[in-house]
Design an enzyme around this catalytic site. Structure first.
Site: not given
Length: 546
Positions: A253, A324, A327, A350, A353, A382, A389, A399
Protein backbone atom coordinates in the site's frame (compact mmCIF):
# COMPACT_ATOMS: atom_id res chain seq x y z
CA UNK A 1 -9.34 -23.05 -30.94
CA UNK A 2 -11.15 -25.69 -28.96
CA UNK A 3 -11.55 -25.16 -25.21
CA UNK A 4 -12.02 -28.07 -22.84
CA UNK A 5 -15.55 -28.25 -21.53
CA UNK A 6 -17.84 -30.27 -19.34
CA UNK A 7 -21.39 -30.80 -18.25
CA UNK A 8 -22.22 -31.37 -14.61
CA UNK A 9 -24.56 -34.25 -15.51
CA UNK A 10 -23.38 -37.86 -16.13
CA UNK A 11 -24.82 -40.02 -18.84
CA UNK A 12 -27.26 -42.54 -17.46
CA UNK A 13 -25.23 -45.54 -18.66
CA UNK A 14 -21.76 -44.04 -18.29
CA UNK A 15 -20.86 -44.65 -21.94
CA UNK A 16 -18.95 -42.35 -24.23
CA UNK A 17 -20.91 -40.28 -26.72
CA UNK A 18 -20.07 -38.41 -29.86
CA UNK A 19 -19.39 -34.72 -29.37
CA UNK A 20 -22.30 -32.42 -30.16
CA UNK A 21 -22.65 -28.68 -30.45
CA UNK A 22 -24.13 -28.54 -26.96
CA UNK A 23 -20.97 -30.18 -25.54
CA UNK A 24 -18.25 -28.39 -27.47
CA UNK A 25 -16.92 -24.90 -27.80
CA UNK A 26 -15.28 -23.75 -30.99
CA UNK A 27 -13.89 -20.25 -31.04
CA UNK A 28 -13.24 -20.47 -34.78
CA UNK A 29 -16.93 -20.69 -35.70
CA UNK A 30 -17.11 -24.31 -36.87
CA UNK A 31 -19.99 -26.35 -35.47
CA UNK A 32 -18.22 -29.70 -35.46
CA UNK A 33 -15.80 -31.09 -32.93
CA UNK A 34 -12.24 -32.06 -33.88
CA UNK A 35 -12.02 -35.69 -34.90
CA UNK A 36 -9.75 -36.68 -32.01
CA UNK A 37 -12.04 -35.26 -29.34
CA UNK A 38 -13.64 -37.72 -26.95
CA UNK A 39 -15.92 -37.58 -23.97
CA UNK A 40 -14.75 -39.31 -20.82
CA UNK A 41 -16.68 -40.07 -17.67
CA UNK A 42 -15.33 -39.60 -14.16
CA UNK A 43 -17.48 -41.47 -11.68
CA UNK A 44 -17.37 -42.84 -8.18
CA UNK A 45 -19.63 -44.55 -5.71
CA UNK A 46 -20.09 -41.65 -3.38
CA UNK A 47 -22.30 -40.09 -0.75
CA UNK A 48 -23.44 -36.53 -1.40
CA UNK A 49 -22.55 -34.07 1.36
CA UNK A 50 -22.84 -30.46 0.14
CA UNK A 51 -25.93 -28.60 -0.98
CA UNK A 52 -27.20 -25.05 -1.07
CA UNK A 53 -29.98 -23.16 0.58
CA UNK A 54 -31.02 -19.61 1.25
CA UNK A 55 -30.46 -16.54 -0.86
CA UNK A 56 -27.33 -14.99 -2.23
CA UNK A 57 -26.86 -11.50 -0.76
CA UNK A 58 -25.16 -8.93 -2.92
CA UNK A 59 -23.16 -7.55 -0.03
CA UNK A 60 -19.40 -7.91 -0.30
CA UNK A 61 -19.45 -9.55 -3.73
CA UNK A 62 -18.67 -8.32 -7.20
CA UNK A 63 -21.83 -7.68 -9.18
CA UNK A 64 -21.96 -10.02 -12.17
CA UNK A 65 -22.89 -9.04 -15.65
CA UNK A 66 -25.36 -11.45 -17.20
CA UNK A 67 -25.72 -12.42 -20.82
CA UNK A 68 -29.39 -13.40 -20.62
CA UNK A 69 -31.86 -15.72 -18.93
CA UNK A 70 -31.37 -19.46 -18.69
CA UNK A 71 -34.11 -21.88 -19.76
CA UNK A 72 -34.51 -23.63 -16.42
CA UNK A 73 -37.06 -26.09 -17.80
CA UNK A 74 -34.60 -27.58 -20.29
CA UNK A 75 -31.52 -27.29 -18.09
CA UNK A 76 -30.31 -30.41 -16.24
CA UNK A 77 -30.86 -30.68 -12.52
CA UNK A 78 -28.05 -29.06 -10.54
CA UNK A 79 -25.93 -31.53 -8.64
CA UNK A 80 -24.33 -31.10 -5.21
CA UNK A 81 -21.02 -29.32 -5.15
CA UNK A 82 -18.95 -32.04 -3.55
CA UNK A 83 -19.09 -35.72 -2.78
CA UNK A 84 -17.58 -37.72 0.04
CA UNK A 85 -16.22 -41.10 -1.02
CA UNK A 86 -16.52 -43.68 1.74
CA UNK A 87 -14.72 -45.02 3.58
CA UNK A 88 -11.46 -43.30 2.59
CA UNK A 89 -12.64 -39.69 3.13
CA UNK A 90 -11.01 -38.63 -0.13
CA UNK A 91 -12.89 -35.76 -1.74
CA UNK A 92 -13.29 -35.91 -5.49
CA UNK A 93 -15.34 -34.14 -8.09
CA UNK A 94 -18.90 -35.16 -8.62
CA UNK A 95 -19.20 -37.26 -11.81
CA UNK A 96 -18.54 -35.07 -14.83
CA UNK A 97 -18.28 -35.52 -18.59
CA UNK A 98 -15.32 -33.78 -20.05
CA UNK A 99 -14.75 -32.97 -23.70
CA UNK A 100 -11.02 -32.91 -24.29
CA UNK A 101 -8.39 -33.31 -26.92
CA UNK A 102 -6.70 -36.69 -26.64
CA UNK A 103 -3.31 -35.17 -25.72
CA UNK A 104 -4.88 -33.56 -22.63
CA UNK A 105 -6.20 -36.83 -21.20
CA UNK A 106 -4.77 -37.53 -17.78
CA UNK A 107 -3.52 -34.03 -17.02
CA UNK A 108 -3.16 -32.77 -13.49
CA UNK A 109 -6.69 -31.47 -13.08
CA UNK A 110 -7.92 -35.08 -12.80
CA UNK A 111 -5.98 -35.69 -9.60
CA UNK A 112 -7.95 -36.47 -6.50
CA UNK A 113 -7.85 -34.10 -3.61
CA UNK A 114 -6.77 -35.81 -0.41
CA UNK A 115 -8.18 -34.22 2.71
CA UNK A 116 -7.14 -35.86 5.96
CA UNK A 117 -9.53 -36.11 8.87
CA UNK A 118 -8.27 -34.26 11.93
CA UNK A 119 -9.49 -31.99 14.70
CA UNK A 120 -9.06 -28.99 12.38
CA UNK A 121 -11.97 -30.17 10.26
CA UNK A 122 -14.47 -29.03 12.88
CA UNK A 123 -14.60 -25.64 11.13
CA UNK A 124 -15.09 -24.22 7.60
CA UNK A 125 -14.90 -27.35 5.33
CA UNK A 126 -18.14 -26.96 3.42
CA UNK A 127 -17.46 -23.32 2.65
CA UNK A 128 -13.96 -24.09 1.39
CA UNK A 129 -15.37 -26.85 -0.79
CA UNK A 130 -17.72 -24.33 -2.34
CA UNK A 131 -14.88 -21.89 -2.91
CA UNK A 132 -12.67 -24.56 -4.42
CA UNK A 133 -15.45 -25.79 -6.67
CA UNK A 134 -16.01 -22.23 -7.85
CA UNK A 135 -12.52 -22.41 -9.31
CA UNK A 136 -13.19 -25.87 -10.70
CA UNK A 137 -16.36 -24.69 -12.37
CA UNK A 138 -14.49 -21.89 -14.08
CA UNK A 139 -11.92 -24.46 -15.24
CA UNK A 140 -14.43 -26.92 -16.67
CA UNK A 141 -17.67 -25.24 -17.74
CA UNK A 142 -17.94 -24.32 -21.37
CA UNK A 143 -17.31 -20.63 -21.93
CA UNK A 144 -14.77 -18.56 -23.76
CA UNK A 145 -13.36 -15.06 -23.86
CA UNK A 146 -13.72 -12.87 -26.89
CA UNK A 147 -11.18 -10.27 -27.94
CA UNK A 148 -12.46 -7.82 -25.34
CA UNK A 149 -12.35 -10.25 -22.44
CA UNK A 150 -16.09 -10.89 -22.31
CA UNK A 151 -17.57 -14.28 -21.51
CA UNK A 152 -20.09 -16.09 -23.67
CA UNK A 153 -21.65 -19.53 -23.73
CA UNK A 154 -22.75 -21.55 -26.74
CA UNK A 155 -24.78 -24.42 -25.34
CA UNK A 156 -28.25 -24.46 -23.84
CA UNK A 157 -27.62 -27.95 -22.47
CA UNK A 158 -24.55 -26.91 -20.49
CA UNK A 159 -25.07 -25.20 -17.19
CA UNK A 160 -23.59 -21.70 -17.16
CA UNK A 161 -21.53 -20.06 -14.45
CA UNK A 162 -23.29 -17.31 -12.49
CA UNK A 163 -21.63 -14.53 -14.47
CA UNK A 164 -23.46 -15.84 -17.54
CA UNK A 165 -26.80 -16.14 -15.80
CA UNK A 166 -26.42 -19.47 -14.02
CA UNK A 167 -27.12 -20.09 -10.38
CA UNK A 168 -24.32 -19.00 -8.04
CA UNK A 169 -22.47 -21.84 -6.37
CA UNK A 170 -22.40 -20.02 -3.06
CA UNK A 171 -25.89 -19.12 -1.83
CA UNK A 172 -25.30 -18.36 1.86
CA UNK A 173 -23.00 -15.48 2.69
CA UNK A 174 -19.65 -15.92 4.40
CA UNK A 175 -19.17 -14.55 7.94
CA UNK A 176 -19.44 -10.77 7.99
CA UNK A 177 -16.65 -8.40 9.03
CA UNK A 178 -16.00 -6.79 11.43
CA UNK A 179 -16.91 -9.25 14.16
CA UNK A 180 -18.16 -7.75 17.40
CA UNK A 181 -20.53 -8.48 20.26
CA UNK A 182 -21.60 -7.18 23.66
CA UNK A 183 -18.00 -7.20 24.86
CA UNK A 184 -17.19 -4.21 22.64
CA UNK A 185 -20.42 -2.56 23.74
CA UNK A 186 -19.60 -3.07 27.43
CA UNK A 187 -16.06 -1.70 27.15
CA UNK A 188 -17.20 1.27 25.07
CA UNK A 189 -19.83 2.09 27.65
CA UNK A 190 -17.28 1.84 30.44
CA UNK A 191 -14.94 4.24 28.63
CA UNK A 192 -17.80 6.61 27.98
CA UNK A 193 -18.81 6.67 31.61
CA UNK A 194 -15.22 6.95 32.87
CA UNK A 195 -14.96 10.30 31.11
CA UNK A 196 -11.28 10.12 30.19
CA UNK A 197 -11.84 9.61 26.46
CA UNK A 198 -8.22 10.41 25.50
CA UNK A 199 -4.90 8.90 26.56
CA UNK A 200 -4.05 11.93 28.64
CA UNK A 201 -6.74 10.99 31.17
CA UNK A 202 -7.25 7.30 30.50
CA UNK A 203 -5.31 4.07 30.27
CA UNK A 204 -7.48 1.84 28.08
CA UNK A 205 -5.69 2.53 24.79
CA UNK A 206 -2.26 2.38 26.43
CA UNK A 207 -3.04 -0.91 28.17
CA UNK A 208 -4.33 -2.41 24.93
CA UNK A 209 -1.19 -1.40 23.02
CA UNK A 210 1.06 -2.97 25.63
CA UNK A 211 -1.02 -6.17 25.67
CA UNK A 212 -0.87 -6.37 21.89
CA UNK A 213 2.91 -5.84 21.97
CA UNK A 214 3.25 -8.70 24.45
CA UNK A 215 1.19 -10.94 22.18
CA UNK A 216 3.65 -10.18 19.38
CA UNK A 217 6.72 -10.82 21.56
CA UNK A 218 7.66 -7.15 22.02
CA UNK A 219 8.31 -5.14 25.18
CA UNK A 220 6.58 -1.85 24.37
CA UNK A 221 3.41 -0.89 22.54
CA UNK A 222 2.15 2.57 21.55
CA UNK A 223 -1.46 3.31 20.54
CA UNK A 224 -1.69 5.49 17.41
CA UNK A 225 -4.34 7.00 15.19
CA UNK A 226 -3.54 4.71 12.24
CA UNK A 227 -0.91 2.51 10.62
CA UNK A 228 0.44 5.30 8.43
CA UNK A 229 1.32 7.47 11.41
CA UNK A 230 3.01 4.51 13.11
CA UNK A 231 5.39 4.20 10.16
CA UNK A 232 6.08 7.93 10.13
CA UNK A 233 6.81 8.00 13.86
CA UNK A 234 9.08 4.97 13.54
CA UNK A 235 11.13 6.70 10.85
CA UNK A 236 11.41 9.86 12.95
CA UNK A 237 12.50 7.88 16.00
CA UNK A 238 15.16 6.17 13.88
CA UNK A 239 16.53 9.57 12.82
CA UNK A 240 15.51 9.27 9.15
CA UNK A 241 15.08 12.61 7.41
CA UNK A 242 15.98 14.82 4.49
CA UNK A 243 18.76 13.47 2.29
CA UNK A 244 18.26 9.88 3.49
CA UNK A 245 17.06 6.91 1.50
CA UNK A 246 14.71 4.19 2.70
CA UNK A 247 14.31 0.94 0.77
CA UNK A 248 10.64 0.02 0.20
CA UNK A 249 9.17 -2.95 -1.71
CA UNK A 250 7.05 -2.28 -4.77
CA UNK A 251 4.15 -4.55 -3.77
CA UNK A 252 2.50 -2.69 -0.90
CA UNK A 253 0.00 0.00 0.00
CA UNK A 254 1.17 3.53 -0.76
CA UNK A 255 1.54 4.38 2.96
CA UNK A 256 4.69 2.26 3.19
CA UNK A 257 6.34 4.81 0.89
CA UNK A 258 4.36 7.96 1.64
CA UNK A 259 5.48 7.76 5.28
CA UNK A 260 9.04 8.06 3.98
CA UNK A 261 8.06 11.13 1.98
CA UNK A 262 6.42 12.57 5.10
CA UNK A 263 9.82 12.81 6.80
CA UNK A 264 11.41 14.32 3.65
CA UNK A 265 13.37 11.17 2.86
CA UNK A 266 13.47 9.29 -0.44
CA UNK A 267 11.77 5.92 -0.91
CA UNK A 268 13.91 3.63 -3.04
CA UNK A 269 11.58 1.12 -4.66
CA UNK A 270 12.80 -2.46 -5.08
CA UNK A 271 11.24 -5.62 -6.44
CA UNK A 272 9.66 -8.48 -4.52
CA UNK A 273 9.97 -12.23 -4.29
CA UNK A 274 7.81 -13.82 -7.03
CA UNK A 275 6.32 -16.43 -4.69
CA UNK A 276 5.77 -14.65 -1.36
CA UNK A 277 5.31 -11.13 -2.85
CA UNK A 278 7.41 -9.77 0.04
CA UNK A 279 10.58 -7.70 -0.39
CA UNK A 280 13.39 -9.53 -2.18
CA UNK A 281 16.44 -9.42 0.16
CA UNK A 282 18.83 -9.56 -2.80
CA UNK A 283 17.11 -6.62 -4.47
CA UNK A 284 17.25 -4.73 -1.17
CA UNK A 285 20.97 -5.48 -0.79
CA UNK A 286 21.65 -4.24 -4.32
CA UNK A 287 19.88 -0.95 -3.54
CA UNK A 288 21.95 -0.04 -0.46
CA UNK A 289 24.00 3.15 -0.86
CA UNK A 290 25.83 5.46 1.52
CA UNK A 291 22.56 7.39 1.86
CA UNK A 292 20.49 4.36 2.93
CA UNK A 293 19.24 4.57 6.51
CA UNK A 294 16.46 2.00 6.77
CA UNK A 295 14.54 -0.83 5.11
CA UNK A 296 10.76 -1.17 5.32
CA UNK A 297 9.86 -4.86 5.18
CA UNK A 298 6.20 -5.40 4.34
CA UNK A 299 4.62 -8.71 5.34
CA UNK A 300 2.24 -8.91 2.39
CA UNK A 301 -1.14 -10.50 3.16
CA UNK A 302 0.36 -11.80 6.40
CA UNK A 303 3.20 -13.73 4.74
CA UNK A 304 6.41 -12.87 6.54
CA UNK A 305 9.29 -11.38 4.60
CA UNK A 306 12.59 -13.23 5.00
CA UNK A 307 13.43 -11.80 8.41
CA UNK A 308 16.60 -13.86 8.78
CA UNK A 309 18.09 -12.38 5.62
CA UNK A 310 16.81 -8.87 6.31
CA UNK A 311 18.06 -8.66 9.90
CA UNK A 312 21.47 -9.87 8.74
CA UNK A 313 21.51 -7.31 5.90
CA UNK A 314 20.59 -4.45 8.25
CA UNK A 315 23.19 -5.50 10.82
CA UNK A 316 25.87 -5.67 8.11
CA UNK A 317 25.16 -2.15 6.86
CA UNK A 318 24.09 -0.56 10.16
CA UNK A 319 20.53 0.05 8.90
CA UNK A 320 17.25 0.29 10.74
CA UNK A 321 14.64 -2.37 10.00
CA UNK A 322 11.01 -1.27 10.19
CA UNK A 323 8.48 -4.04 9.78
CA UNK A 324 5.22 -3.00 8.12
CA UNK A 325 2.85 -5.51 9.73
CA UNK A 326 -0.42 -3.93 8.61
CA UNK A 327 -1.45 -7.34 7.20
CA UNK A 328 0.31 -9.56 9.70
CA UNK A 329 -1.52 -9.62 13.03
CA UNK A 330 -0.82 -13.12 14.33
CA UNK A 331 2.06 -13.94 12.00
CA UNK A 332 4.92 -15.63 13.87
CA UNK A 333 8.41 -16.29 12.56
CA UNK A 334 10.50 -18.97 14.28
CA UNK A 335 8.60 -18.59 17.54
CA UNK A 336 8.46 -14.79 17.67
CA UNK A 337 5.80 -12.42 16.49
CA UNK A 338 6.56 -10.32 13.43
CA UNK A 339 7.18 -6.72 14.40
CA UNK A 340 9.50 -7.79 17.20
CA UNK A 341 12.44 -8.63 14.90
CA UNK A 342 13.20 -5.15 13.60
CA UNK A 343 13.63 -1.83 15.37
CA UNK A 344 9.88 -1.26 15.07
CA UNK A 345 6.77 -3.17 14.06
CA UNK A 346 3.90 -1.12 12.63
CA UNK A 347 0.32 -2.46 12.72
CA UNK A 348 -2.88 -1.04 11.26
CA UNK A 349 -6.30 -1.42 12.90
CA UNK A 350 -8.27 0.01 9.97
CA UNK A 351 -11.68 -1.49 9.23
CA UNK A 352 -10.52 -4.18 6.78
CA UNK A 353 -7.67 -5.40 8.98
CA UNK A 354 -7.59 -8.55 11.12
CA UNK A 355 -8.32 -6.49 14.23
CA UNK A 356 -10.16 -3.22 13.90
CA UNK A 357 -11.65 -0.18 15.57
CA UNK A 358 -12.50 1.40 12.22
CA UNK A 359 -9.15 3.21 12.37
CA UNK A 360 -6.16 2.84 14.64
CA UNK A 361 -2.56 1.70 14.75
CA UNK A 362 -0.06 0.13 17.13
CA UNK A 363 3.72 0.58 17.08
CA UNK A 364 5.75 -2.06 18.93
CA UNK A 365 9.44 -2.19 19.80
CA UNK A 366 11.94 -3.52 22.33
CA UNK A 367 14.11 -0.42 22.84
CA UNK A 368 13.01 2.08 25.48
CA UNK A 369 14.76 5.07 23.91
CA UNK A 370 13.18 4.34 20.51
CA UNK A 371 9.82 4.05 22.21
CA UNK A 372 10.22 7.46 23.84
CA UNK A 373 11.33 9.12 20.61
CA UNK A 374 8.37 7.71 18.71
CA UNK A 375 5.86 8.72 21.37
CA UNK A 376 7.30 12.22 21.73
CA UNK A 377 6.63 12.71 18.03
CA UNK A 378 3.08 11.32 18.34
CA UNK A 379 2.32 13.38 21.46
CA UNK A 380 2.87 16.87 20.06
CA UNK A 381 6.61 16.87 20.72
CA UNK A 382 6.24 16.48 24.47
CA UNK A 383 8.97 14.79 26.50
CA UNK A 384 8.06 11.79 28.61
CA UNK A 385 7.35 12.64 32.29
CA UNK A 386 7.90 16.35 31.67
CA UNK A 387 5.57 19.32 32.15
CA UNK A 388 2.50 19.20 29.92
CA UNK A 389 3.46 22.32 27.95
CA UNK A 390 7.12 21.44 27.58
CA UNK A 391 7.74 20.72 23.86
CA UNK A 392 11.44 20.09 23.26
CA UNK A 393 10.98 18.59 19.79
CA UNK A 394 8.64 18.90 16.84
CA UNK A 395 5.70 16.52 16.87
CA UNK A 396 2.12 16.02 15.90
CA UNK A 397 -1.02 14.56 17.45
CA UNK A 398 -1.23 10.87 16.55
CA UNK A 399 -2.84 9.45 19.69
CA UNK A 400 -5.49 6.74 19.63
CA UNK A 401 -8.68 7.55 21.57
CA UNK A 402 -9.90 5.58 24.56
CA UNK A 403 -12.94 4.47 22.56
CA UNK A 404 -10.76 2.85 19.93
CA UNK A 405 -8.74 1.25 22.69
CA UNK A 406 -11.91 -0.18 24.22
CA UNK A 407 -13.02 -1.78 20.95
CA UNK A 408 -9.55 -3.17 20.27
CA UNK A 409 -9.30 -4.63 23.77
CA UNK A 410 -12.32 -6.76 22.97
CA UNK A 411 -10.94 -7.57 19.52
CA UNK A 412 -7.67 -8.78 21.04
CA UNK A 413 -9.49 -11.06 23.46
CA UNK A 414 -11.03 -13.11 20.65
CA UNK A 415 -8.16 -12.72 18.20
CA UNK A 416 -6.08 -15.84 19.10
CA UNK A 417 -9.01 -18.13 18.32
CA UNK A 418 -9.79 -16.27 15.09
CA UNK A 419 -6.16 -16.41 14.05
CA UNK A 420 -5.98 -20.16 14.63
CA UNK A 421 -9.14 -20.67 12.55
CA UNK A 422 -7.92 -18.51 9.67
CA UNK A 423 -4.51 -20.13 9.72
CA UNK A 424 -5.85 -23.70 9.66
CA UNK A 425 -8.34 -22.92 6.90
CA UNK A 426 -5.71 -21.14 4.82
CA UNK A 427 -3.42 -24.17 5.06
CA UNK A 428 -6.27 -26.41 3.84
CA UNK A 429 -7.20 -24.05 1.03
CA UNK A 430 -3.56 -23.74 -0.02
CA UNK A 431 -3.38 -27.51 -0.37
CA UNK A 432 -6.61 -27.69 -2.37
CA UNK A 433 -5.80 -24.88 -4.79
CA UNK A 434 -2.24 -26.07 -5.40
CA UNK A 435 -3.76 -29.10 -7.14
CA UNK A 436 -5.60 -26.96 -9.69
CA UNK A 437 -3.68 -26.22 -12.86
CA UNK A 438 -3.20 -22.49 -13.31
CA UNK A 439 -3.60 -21.52 -9.64
CA UNK A 440 -0.61 -21.14 -7.31
CA UNK A 441 -1.11 -20.06 -3.69
CA UNK A 442 1.15 -17.40 -2.19
CA UNK A 443 4.23 -19.09 -0.76
CA UNK A 444 4.11 -19.96 2.91
CA UNK A 445 7.65 -19.96 4.30
CA UNK A 446 8.38 -23.00 6.48
CA UNK A 447 9.91 -20.74 9.11
CA UNK A 448 6.50 -19.19 9.81
CA UNK A 449 4.67 -20.75 12.75
CA UNK A 450 1.44 -19.07 11.68
CA UNK A 451 0.25 -16.56 9.07
CA UNK A 452 -2.19 -13.78 9.83
CA UNK A 453 -3.84 -13.90 6.37
CA UNK A 454 -5.11 -10.37 5.83
CA UNK A 455 -6.18 -11.73 2.46
CA UNK A 456 -5.96 -15.16 0.90
CA UNK A 457 -3.77 -14.61 -2.15
CA UNK A 458 -3.03 -16.86 -5.08
CA UNK A 459 -1.31 -16.45 -8.45
CA UNK A 460 -3.48 -16.82 -11.55
CA UNK A 461 -2.18 -18.13 -14.88
CA UNK A 462 -4.54 -17.00 -17.63
CA UNK A 463 -3.06 -19.49 -20.09
CA UNK A 464 -4.52 -22.34 -18.06
CA UNK A 465 -7.98 -20.76 -18.40
CA UNK A 466 -8.08 -20.32 -22.17
CA UNK A 467 -6.56 -16.84 -21.88
CA UNK A 468 -9.30 -15.45 -19.65
CA UNK A 469 -8.15 -12.01 -18.33
CA UNK A 470 -7.69 -11.67 -14.59
CA UNK A 471 -10.47 -9.09 -14.21
CA UNK A 472 -12.95 -11.44 -15.89
CA UNK A 473 -11.85 -14.33 -13.66
CA UNK A 474 -12.32 -12.11 -10.60
CA UNK A 475 -15.77 -11.02 -11.75
CA UNK A 476 -16.72 -14.65 -12.31
CA UNK A 477 -15.60 -15.63 -8.80
CA UNK A 478 -17.49 -12.70 -7.32
CA UNK A 479 -20.61 -13.77 -9.19
CA UNK A 480 -20.32 -17.23 -7.64
CA UNK A 481 -20.52 -15.63 -4.18
CA UNK A 482 -16.81 -15.42 -3.32
CA UNK A 483 -15.88 -12.21 -1.41
CA UNK A 484 -13.22 -10.53 -3.51
CA UNK A 485 -10.44 -8.14 -2.62
CA UNK A 486 -8.08 -6.51 -5.10
CA UNK A 487 -4.32 -6.52 -5.59
CA UNK A 488 -2.22 -3.43 -4.99
CA UNK A 489 -0.68 -1.83 -8.07
CA UNK A 490 3.10 -1.74 -8.05
CA UNK A 491 4.23 1.49 -6.36
CA UNK A 492 6.27 2.63 -9.37
CA UNK A 493 3.05 2.68 -11.42
CA UNK A 494 1.20 5.06 -9.08
CA UNK A 495 0.66 8.60 -10.35
CA UNK A 496 2.26 10.15 -7.28
CA UNK A 497 5.58 8.53 -8.26
CA UNK A 498 5.24 8.81 -12.02
CA UNK A 499 4.67 12.56 -11.71
CA UNK A 500 6.87 13.12 -8.63
CA UNK A 501 4.05 15.07 -7.03
CA UNK A 502 5.70 15.17 -3.59
CA UNK A 503 5.59 18.84 -2.64
CA UNK A 504 5.77 20.06 0.03
CA UNK A 505 7.08 16.84 1.55
CA UNK A 506 10.32 16.45 -0.39
CA UNK A 507 12.69 19.39 -0.56
CA UNK A 508 15.43 20.17 -3.04
CA UNK A 509 18.23 18.69 -0.90
CA UNK A 510 16.72 15.22 -0.99
CA UNK A 511 18.15 12.80 -3.56
CA UNK A 512 15.98 12.66 -6.66
CA UNK A 513 14.84 9.53 -8.44
CA UNK A 514 13.10 9.43 -11.80
CA UNK A 515 10.40 7.00 -10.74
CA UNK A 516 8.89 7.04 -14.23
CA UNK A 517 11.96 5.10 -15.34
CA UNK A 518 11.82 2.58 -12.47
CA UNK A 519 10.78 -0.93 -13.49
CA UNK A 520 9.81 -3.63 -11.00
CA UNK A 521 8.91 -6.55 -13.25
CA UNK A 522 7.92 -9.00 -10.52
CA UNK A 523 5.72 -6.54 -8.62
CA UNK A 524 4.19 -5.24 -11.85
CA UNK A 525 3.37 -8.76 -13.00
CA UNK A 526 1.97 -9.74 -9.59
CA UNK A 527 -0.35 -6.75 -9.56
CA UNK A 528 -1.90 -8.10 -12.78
CA UNK A 529 -1.89 -11.81 -11.99
CA UNK A 530 -2.81 -12.31 -8.33
CA UNK A 531 -6.24 -12.87 -6.84
CA UNK A 532 -6.99 -11.52 -3.37
CA UNK A 533 -9.88 -12.98 -1.39
CA UNK A 534 -11.27 -11.30 1.72
CA UNK A 535 -10.08 -12.85 4.96
CA UNK A 536 -13.61 -13.37 6.25
CA UNK A 537 -13.93 -16.51 4.12
CA UNK A 538 -11.33 -18.10 6.39
CA UNK A 539 -13.61 -17.65 9.42
CA UNK A 540 -16.26 -19.90 7.88
CA UNK A 541 -17.07 -23.13 9.69
CA UNK A 542 -16.37 -26.63 8.42
CA UNK A 543 -18.41 -29.67 9.41
CA UNK A 544 -16.73 -33.00 10.02
CA UNK A 545 -18.32 -35.40 7.57
CA UNK A 546 -21.45 -36.29 5.65
Amino acid sequence: MWVQATTRRPLSDGTRVSPTRSQTLNTTGSSTAPPNATVRTMSSSCTEVAGRSGSNPARNTVSPSRSGPIDRASAPARKPLAVMCLPSFNLVHEPVHELVHEPRVGTSHHRRRHWGRSSLWTQARRQLHVLSYSFRQLRYLKFFTNGEGALSASATGVESPAILGGEALRQADYPSWPVWNDRERTLLSASLEAGGWWQGDGSVARDFANAFAAYHSATFGLAFTNGTHTLEAALVACGVGEGDEVIVPGMTFVASASAVLAVNATPVLVDVDPDSLCIDPEAAAAAVTDRTRAIVAVHVAGAAADLDALTELCARHDLRLIEDCAHAHGTFWRGRGVGSWGDFGSFSMQRSKLMTAGEGGVLICNDEDLRDQAWNYADCGRARDEWFYHHPTYGSNMRMTEFQGAVLTAQLERFPEQNATRNANAVALNKALSEIEGLRPQKRDERMDSQGNYCFVFHYDADAFAGMPLHVFERALGAEGVPMGVSYPSLNELAVFRTANFAPRMRTMAPRIDYSAVRLPVAEHASRSTVWLQHRILLAERDDGP
